[in-house]
Design an enzyme around this catalytic site. Sequence first.
Site, short mmCIF file in Angstrom:
data_model
loop_
_atom_site.label_atom_id
_atom_site.label_comp_id
_atom_site.label_asym_id
_atom_site.label_seq_id
_atom_site.Cartn_x
_atom_site.Cartn_y
_atom_site.Cartn_z
N ASP A 137 43.43 -12.90 42.31
CA ASP A 137 43.32 -11.80 41.34
C ASP A 137 41.94 -11.14 41.43
OD1 ASP A 137 44.18 -10.12 39.37
OD2 ASP A 137 43.90 -11.54 37.73
N ASN A 145 54.93 -7.08 39.70
CA ASN A 145 54.15 -6.08 40.44
C ASN A 145 55.01 -4.88 40.89
OD1 ASN A 145 51.90 -8.45 42.10
ND2 ASN A 145 51.62 -7.30 40.20
C1 FPP Z 1 45.71 -9.06 42.38
O1 FPP Z 1 44.69 -8.14 42.24
C2 FPP Z 1 46.21 -9.07 43.71
C3 FPP Z 1 47.42 -8.63 44.11
C4 FPP Z 1 48.43 -8.06 43.16
C5 FPP Z 1 47.85 -8.65 45.48
C6 FPP Z 1 47.27 -9.71 46.38
C7 FPP Z 1 47.36 -9.16 47.72
C8 FPP Z 1 46.47 -9.29 48.71
C9 FPP Z 1 45.28 -10.15 48.64
C10 FPP Z 1 46.66 -8.49 49.93
C11 FPP Z 1 47.85 -8.83 50.73
C12 FPP Z 1 47.90 -10.23 51.11
C13 FPP Z 1 48.64 -10.79 52.07
C14 FPP Z 1 48.87 -12.23 52.05
C15 FPP Z 1 49.28 -10.06 53.15
P1 FPP Z 1 44.86 -6.98 41.16
O2 FPP Z 1 45.31 -5.77 41.87
O3 FPP Z 1 45.75 -7.44 40.07
O4 FPP Z 1 43.39 -6.85 40.68
P2 FPP Z 1 42.91 -6.42 39.23
O5 FPP Z 1 43.37 -7.48 38.28
O6 FPP Z 1 41.43 -6.40 39.40
O7 FPP Z 1 43.49 -5.07 38.96
#
Ligand code: FPP
Length: 242
Positions: free
Chosen positions: A13, A61
Amino acid sequence: MNRVPRHVAIIMDGNGRWAKAQGRDRSEGHRAGVDALHTMLEAANKLGIRYVTCYTFSTENWNRPQKEIDALMYLIGFAVQRETQNLLDHDISLKVIGDMDRLPASARQALDDCIAKTAHCKYGSLILAISYSSRWEITRMAQRLAHDVAAGRITPDQVDEQAVSQRLCTDGIPDPELLIRTGGEQRISNYLLWQIAYSELYFTDIYWPDFGEAELFDAIVDYQSRERRFGKTSAQVQAENK
Ligand code: FPP
């Protein structure tokens, strides 16, 4: 080194906030998140961690803006193509848990390709939770059990913990000993609810793109300071470990 978890589950996250803090687009945060995942896999391998399960895209998501969903799906395809050789070099198979049917064809194709190429790998697995939520998984498990009972393949009395585990996406994968969540929130967010029944939980304020080798080592050292009792007393556990 003799108390390294076999399986670490991660909630990656903070990509969006990492990007915002630098005045950049959220998708750049996810891109940096892919690099962080590569670094973390190398570090996990160095330590002898065999299974890593990453919360890559939750069922919830799908409610994000379409532009961000598209960027994430593109990145998933890009990342698995880029990591395939690395997984082969370390004898690690790729597995996906989640509702693959909802993924766009290009991401699905890249995942299927990597899953097939690494299927023979035996050392461990990288498990990506994509279009995944625990409640979806548990509901599907209940449907499977109901069908099996209705068809006479098992009786209601044969429904035990093993029968449940076998019908979850993680069948055959040991439960995680450690769950790490980056990004400062202290919640589970519908992730591996059955599987983390006895996992140690580790929360850190660090945003996922900044989570590197040193941060993983900190989490493991913290894990090693915990006493895992599984409902027993401390004295019992200490006697068993002598
Ligand atoms: C949470 O950060 C992260 C995600 C919803 C996606 C995780 C994806 C990756 C690390 C990239 C793709 C990975 C692979 C394995 C191919 P957020 O967007 O919720 O962050 P925030 O809480 O700061 O808004």
